[in-house]
Design a protein around this motif. Structure first.
Motif, PDB file in Angstrom:
ATOM      1  N   GLN A  77       0.828  -1.209   0.000  1.00  0.00           N
ATOM      2  CA  GLN A  77       0.000   0.000   0.000  1.00  0.00           C
ATOM      3  C   GLN A  77       0.857   1.251   0.000  1.00  0.00           C
ATOM      4  OE1 GLN A  77      -2.985  -1.753   3.176  1.00  0.00           O
ATOM      5  NE2 GLN A  77      -3.881   0.077   2.281  1.00  0.00           N
ATOM      6  N   ARG A  78       1.974   1.190  -0.711  1.00  0.00           N
ATOM      7  CA  ARG A  78       2.850   2.341  -0.828  1.00  0.00           C
ATOM      8  C   ARG A  78       2.719   2.986  -2.201  1.00  0.00           C
ATOM      9  NH1 ARG A  78       8.384  -0.041   2.069  1.00  0.00           N
ATOM     10  NH2 ARG A  78       7.402  -0.533   4.078  1.00  0.00           N
ATOM     11  N   HIS A  79       3.177   4.230  -2.307  1.00  0.00           N
ATOM     12  CA  HIS A  79       3.082   4.967  -3.554  1.00  0.00           C
ATOM     13  C   HIS A  79       3.961   4.351  -4.633  1.00  0.00           C
ATOM     14  CE1 HIS A  79       1.383   8.167  -0.983  1.00  0.00           C
ATOM     15  NE2 HIS A  79       0.875   8.652  -2.102  1.00  0.00           N
ATOM     16  N   THR A  80       3.398   4.188  -5.794  1.00  0.00           N
ATOM     17  CA  THR A  80       4.189   3.914  -6.988  1.00  0.00           C
ATOM     18  C   THR A  80       4.444   5.245  -7.680  1.00  0.00           C
ATOM     19  OG1 THR A  80       2.227   3.623  -8.364  1.00  0.00           O
ATOM     20  CG2 THR A  80       3.115   1.654  -7.249  1.00  0.00           C
ATOM     21  N   ALA A  81       5.350   5.254  -8.643  1.00  0.00           N
ATOM     22  CA  ALA A  81       5.609   6.487  -9.379  1.00  0.00           C
ATOM     23  C   ALA A  81       4.350   6.979 -10.079  1.00  0.00           C
ATOM     24  CB  ALA A  81       6.736   6.264 -10.381  1.00  0.00           C
ATOM     25  N   LYS A  82       3.548   6.038 -10.595  1.00  0.00           N
ATOM     26  CA  LYS A  82       2.305   6.420 -11.279  1.00  0.00           C
ATOM     27  C   LYS A  82       1.333   7.067 -10.300  1.00  0.00           C
ATOM     28  CE  LYS A  82      -0.621   6.397 -14.764  1.00  0.00           C
ATOM     29  NZ  LYS A  82      -1.817   6.892 -14.115  1.00  0.00           N
ATOM     30  N   ARG A  83       1.258   6.515  -9.070  1.00  0.00           N
ATOM     31  CA  ARG A  83       0.349   7.096  -8.094  1.00  0.00           C
ATOM     32  C   ARG A  83       0.824   8.484  -7.666  1.00  0.00           C
ATOM     33  NH1 ARG A  83      -4.332   8.537  -6.851  1.00  0.00           N
ATOM     34  NH2 ARG A  83      -4.790   8.693  -4.611  1.00  0.00           N
ATOM     35  N   VAL A  84       2.126   8.668  -7.519  1.00  0.00           N
ATOM     36  CA  VAL A  84       2.664   9.986  -7.188  1.00  0.00           C
ATOM     37  C   VAL A  84       2.312  10.984  -8.285  1.00  0.00           C
ATOM     38  CG1 VAL A  84       4.792  11.310  -6.896  1.00  0.00           C
ATOM     39  CG2 VAL A  84       4.529   9.102  -5.737  1.00  0.00           C
ATOM     40  N   PHE A  85       2.491  10.583  -9.541  1.00  0.00           N
ATOM     41  CA  PHE A  85       2.169  11.467 -10.660  1.00  0.00           C
ATOM     42  C   PHE A  85       0.687  11.847 -10.656  1.00  0.00           C
ATOM     43  CE2 PHE A  85       0.576  11.732 -15.072  1.00  0.00           C
ATOM     44  CZ  PHE A  85       1.237  12.870 -15.482  1.00  0.00           C
ATOM     45  N   ASP A  86      -0.193  10.856 -10.449  1.00  0.00           N
ATOM     46  CA  ASP A  86      -1.633  11.127 -10.443  1.00  0.00           C
ATOM     47  C   ASP A  86      -2.002  12.103  -9.327  1.00  0.00           C
ATOM     48  OD1 ASP A  86      -1.972   9.462 -12.581  1.00  0.00           O
ATOM     49  OD2 ASP A  86      -2.570   7.725 -11.388  1.00  0.00           O
ATOM     50  N   ARG A  87      -1.398  11.945  -8.144  1.00  0.00           N
ATOM     51  CA  ARG A  87      -1.712  12.842  -7.028  1.00  0.00           C
ATOM     52  C   ARG A  87      -1.184  14.252  -7.275  1.00  0.00           C
ATOM     53  NH1 ARG A  87      -0.731  10.916  -1.035  1.00  0.00           N
ATOM     54  NH2 ARG A  87      -1.851  12.908  -0.790  1.00  0.00           N
ATOM     55  N   LEU A  88      -0.003  14.344  -7.865  1.00  0.00           N
ATOM     56  CA  LEU A  88       0.534  15.674  -8.163  1.00  0.00           C
ATOM     57  C   LEU A  88      -0.373  16.425  -9.127  1.00  0.00           C
ATOM     58  CD1 LEU A  88       4.368  15.011  -8.540  1.00  0.00           C
ATOM     59  CD2 LEU A  88       3.210  16.231  -6.690  1.00  0.00           C
ATOM     60  N   VAL A  89      -0.877  15.718 -10.140  1.00  0.00           N
ATOM     61  CA  VAL A  89      -1.764  16.366 -11.117  1.00  0.00           C
ATOM     62  C   VAL A  89      -3.080  16.756 -10.460  1.00  0.00           C
ATOM     63  CG1 VAL A  89      -3.082  15.985 -13.240  1.00  0.00           C
ATOM     64  CG2 VAL A  89      -0.716  15.184 -13.080  1.00  0.00           C
ATOM     65  N   ALA A  90      -3.665  15.853  -9.658  1.00  0.00           N
ATOM     66  CA  ALA A  90      -4.984  16.105  -9.081  1.00  0.00           C
ATOM     67  C   ALA A  90      -4.953  17.073  -7.913  1.00  0.00           C
ATOM     68  CB  ALA A  90      -5.604  14.774  -8.643  1.00  0.00           C
ATOM     69  N   GLU A  91      -3.894  17.001  -7.095  1.00  0.00           N
ATOM     70  CA  GLU A  91      -3.874  17.774  -5.845  1.00  0.00           C
ATOM     71  C   GLU A  91      -2.954  18.986  -5.875  1.00  0.00           C
ATOM     72  OE1 GLU A  91      -2.998  15.154  -2.620  1.00  0.00           O
ATOM     73  OE2 GLU A  91      -4.300  13.544  -3.396  1.00  0.00           O
ATOM     74  N   ARG A  92      -1.940  19.003  -6.744  1.00  0.00           N
ATOM     75  CA  ARG A  92      -0.965  20.099  -6.731  1.00  0.00           C
ATOM     76  C   ARG A  92      -0.879  20.837  -8.055  1.00  0.00           C
ATOM     77  NH1 ARG A  92      -1.487  18.734  -2.209  1.00  0.00           N
ATOM     78  NH2 ARG A  92       0.114  18.426  -0.598  1.00  0.00           N
ATOM     79  N   GLY A  93      -1.710  20.491  -9.020  1.00  0.00           N
ATOM     80  CA  GLY A  93      -1.712  21.202 -10.297  1.00  0.00           C
ATOM     81  C   GLY A  93      -0.466  20.993 -11.121  1.00  0.00           C
ATOM     82  N   PHE A  94       0.168  19.843 -11.007  1.00  0.00           N
ATOM     83  CA  PHE A  94       1.386  19.529 -11.748  1.00  0.00           C
ATOM     84  C   PHE A  94       1.080  19.455 -13.237  1.00  0.00           C
ATOM     85  CE2 PHE A  94       4.446  16.324 -13.403  1.00  0.00           C
ATOM     86  CZ  PHE A  94       5.631  16.988 -13.095  1.00  0.00           C
ATOM     87  N   THR A  95       1.915  20.110 -14.051  1.00  0.00           N
ATOM     88  CA  THR A  95       1.668  20.160 -15.502  1.00  0.00           C
ATOM     89  C   THR A  95       2.737  19.423 -16.302  1.00  0.00           C
ATOM     90  OG1 THR A  95       2.823  22.287 -15.625  1.00  0.00           O
ATOM     91  CG2 THR A  95       0.412  22.335 -15.318  1.00  0.00           C
ATOM     92  N   SER A  97       5.276  16.052 -17.372  1.00  0.00           N
ATOM     93  CA  SER A  97       5.008  14.699 -17.843  1.00  0.00           C
ATOM     94  C   SER A  97       5.328  13.686 -16.747  1.00  0.00           C
ATOM     95  CB  SER A  97       5.829  14.405 -19.098  1.00  0.00           C
ATOM     96  OG  SER A  97       7.218  14.414 -18.783  1.00  0.00           O
ATOM     97  N   TYR A  98       5.071  12.421 -17.066  1.00  0.00           N
ATOM     98  CA  TYR A  98       5.287  11.353 -16.087  1.00  0.00           C
ATOM     99  C   TYR A  98       6.776  11.037 -15.886  1.00  0.00           C
ATOM    100  CZ  TYR A  98       5.424   6.527 -14.348  1.00  0.00           C
ATOM    101  OH  TYR A  98       5.707   5.401 -13.640  1.00  0.00           O
ATOM    102  N   SER A  99       7.599  11.224 -16.924  1.00  0.00           N
ATOM    103  CA  SER A  99       9.008  10.798 -16.874  1.00  0.00           C
ATOM    104  C   SER A  99       9.805  11.428 -15.734  1.00  0.00           C
ATOM    105  CB  SER A  99       9.683  11.074 -18.220  1.00  0.00           C
ATOM    106  OG  SER A  99       9.100  10.297 -19.238  1.00  0.00           O
ATOM    107  N   PRO A 100       9.760  12.765 -15.518  1.00  0.00           N
ATOM    108  CA  PRO A 100      10.547  13.321 -14.407  1.00  0.00           C
ATOM    109  C   PRO A 100      10.076  12.831 -13.042  1.00  0.00           C
ATOM    110  CG  PRO A 100       9.141  15.004 -15.401  1.00  0.00           C
ATOM    111  CD  PRO A 100       9.125  13.819 -16.311  1.00  0.00           C
ATOM    112  N   VAL A 101       8.782  12.579 -12.911  1.00  0.00           N
ATOM    113  CA  VAL A 101       8.273  12.031 -11.649  1.00  0.00           C
ATOM    114  C   VAL A 101       8.832  10.636 -11.433  1.00  0.00           C
ATOM    115  CG1 VAL A 101       6.194  11.400 -10.363  1.00  0.00           C
ATOM    116  CG2 VAL A 101       6.180  13.416 -11.848  1.00  0.00           C
ATOM    117  N   GLN A 102       8.820   9.820 -12.469  1.00  0.00           N
ATOM    118  CA  GLN A 102       9.346   8.463 -12.361  1.00  0.00           C
ATOM    119  C   GLN A 102      10.823   8.475 -11.978  1.00  0.00           C
ATOM    120  OE1 GLN A 102       9.777   6.282 -16.035  1.00  0.00           O
ATOM    121  NE2 GLN A 102       9.025   4.395 -15.069  1.00  0.00           N
ATOM    122  N   ARG A 103      11.606   9.349 -12.612  1.00  0.00           N
ATOM    123  CA  ARG A 103      13.037   9.419 -12.294  1.00  0.00           C
ATOM    124  C   ARG A 103      13.258   9.878 -10.856  1.00  0.00           C
ATOM    125  NH1 ARG A 103      13.210  11.634 -17.555  1.00  0.00           N
ATOM    126  NH2 ARG A 103      13.242  13.752 -16.689  1.00  0.00           N
TER     127      ARG A 103
END
Length: 493
Positions: A77-95, A97-103
């Motif tokens: 039940q820990r964050h994956t990179a995809k889950r971090v990306f989804d939360r940043l977009v939904a909760e922090r207005g991240f604009t 791409s997914y690649s820098p979040v994954q790295r």
């Protein structure tokens, strides 16, 4: 020789830098650089910084907080990179791409790994077996089915066995283990499982085994051990074997008339794998497996019967609820407390004196209809022949028998059903209903005596041949043989 080496060689002979540059056709700056460098020892590669600013700028603290909180959460039940990306977009207005979040997430995880994380190579002694289930498709009796493949491996020799079942119950586990034990003529000293699927349940770090599996271990004197369900490497041999056997023995999907037939084929194919060479030890698997067998325990004089007995009370219709499915014991057993024997493929019902009275193929998964044996419905229909029109038995009988019963009076219907019921007790329902069908198609009256005798012959494999008999040979008895002469009058009579 490289340019750097030429520069260093000429410099070692005392030649001036201007002259070295002229002779080699290089710049004076290059000469100064390589003659002035003192240490040529190899250096580790420096990380390549990505050009321009990162899209993660301003979001690093937020992501680090999320990942730090994960350390106290369950591993699944820990964050994956995809889950971090989804939360940043939904909760922090991240604009971005997914690649820098994954790295970023990968780099953070790499820097915060615990010292004890990772895998270690395990050494397995001879006489130890690992056990696991997987899933695969096969075609049984013309129908494609998803089966549970039961895999037993011996990591010392890398010998592998597989059997297919329709479920993952304790009865399936015990039956599969007994099949392997009987085949190799020995019982492994240690059985390794990753969890208690089928043979018990896990409560925290403690495993509570079923009584059936406990009795199985007592029978064969084997010991069991349960590894961490989140650490597949602790029994990696069987984990790999599940995929290997599925790819090599069940592609394309095997076909068989029955599940037992499929298992016989699978066992034969497993034995063929023993002729291969061990991937690391360089010896034939069959030779190493002989050491596994030698280190195992001798079998007891009798095989273990993997059956679980439970008590059930039938409802007013004579039905029993077993594992969420309804089985029809018969109306005569209504409101009676019966014993149910659960095997990996059969449900057996016993009366109060432990005498078997009904047997059904075991159903896995939730069935919407009542599971019944045709013979169980006959006594009620004999008593209530008027229920025939809407009986569950009606669609199961041959057309001539069904038509005859549909048109028969209540008395005649009762007589035929009674005859089939009586014949079923000694010859089985299939033979009894086939006998009724043959008698009706011949135009005979299906009486109890004739139907019972024919059903027993069918069940014994001595059914009468259907052929046209030439009766003309008997005409002699109506002509020559019965022609007499009156000795007083001389007349032919």
């Amino acid at each position: 020789m490289s340019v750097q080496e030429n520069i260093r060689t000429l410099d070692s002979h005392g030649i001036a830098g201007r002259e070295i540059a002229r002779r080699l056709g290089v710049s004076r700056d290059a000469v100064v650089k390589y003659t002035g460098q003192r240490d040529y020892s190899p250096q580790p590669p420096a990380p390549m910084a990505r050009p321009a600013g990162s899209a993660m700028t301003g979001f690093e603290t937020t992501v680090e907080e999320w990942l730090s909180e994960d350390q106290r959460r369950p591993r699944k039940q820990r964050h994956t990179a995809k889950r971090v990306f989804d939360r940043l977009v939904a909760e922090r207005g991240f604009t971005g791409s997914y690649s820098p979040v994954q790295r970023f997430v990968k780099k953070w995880n790499d820097l915060h790994r615990q010292a004890g994380e990772g895998f270690t190579e395990l050494v397995w002694p001879a006489g130890t077996a690992q056990v696991d289930f997987g899933q695969a498709e096969a075609i049984i009796g013309g129908l494609r089915q998803v089966l549970h493949i039961f895999v037993v491996t011996f990591p010392f020799s890398n010998m592998r066995f597989v059997q297919a079942y329709r479920g993952e119950t304790a009865e399936c586990v015990c039956h599969g283990l007994r099949t392997v034990f009987d085949h190799i003529g020995a019982a492994p000293r240690h059985l390794v499982f990753d969890n208690a699927t089928g043979i018990g349940r896990r409560v925290g770090t403690k495993v509570v085994e079923t009584k059936l599996f406990g009795a199985f271990k007592l029978h064969y004197r084997s010991e069991s051990r349960y590894c961490n369900p989140y650490s597949g490497n602790e029994k990696g041999n069987v984990e790999n074997a599940v995929g290997f056997l599925r790819r090599n023995l069940m592609v394309p999907e095997p076909e068989a008339a029955t599940l037992q037939g499929l298992n016989e084929v699978l066992m034969t194919r497993c034995l063929a794998l023993a002729e291969a060479t061990h991937y690391r030890k360089g010896l034939p698997i069959s030779e190493l497996f002989a050491q596994d067998v030698a280190a195992s325990l001798a079998l007891p004089g009798v095989g273990f019967d993997p059956v679980r007995y439970e008590s059930r009370t039938a409802d007013k219709k004579g039905n029993l609820l077993i594992d969420g499915n309804t089985y029809a014991a018969g109306s005569s057993f209504h409101s009676r407390t019966l014993t149910v024997g659960l095997r990996h493929d059969v449900i057996e019902i016993l009366d109060e004196q432990s005498t078997p009275v009904r047997s059904f193929p075991r159903a896995f998964g939730r069935q919407t209809e009542t599971i019944f044996g045709p013979a169980a419905l006959l006594p009620l229909l004999v008593t209530k022949p008027g229920a025939w029109s809407h009986s569950q038995l009606r669609p199961l009988v041959p057309g001539p028998v069904r038509d005859w019963l549909d048109k028969a009076t209540a008395t005649n219907r009762r007589r035929l059903l009674s005859a089939v019921d009586a014949a079923s007790g000694s010859a089985g329902f299939d033979a009894a209903i086939t006998a009724a069908d043959m008698l009706i198609q011949r135009g005979d009256t299906p009486e109890i005596a004739a139907l019972g005798m024919l059903a027993r012959r069918l069940a014994g494999g001595t059914s009468p041949a259907v052929e046209n008999v030439d009766l003309s040979v008997y005409d002699i008895f109506t002509a020559d043989a019965f022609t007499t002469v009156n000795t007083l009058t001389g007349e032919i009579a």
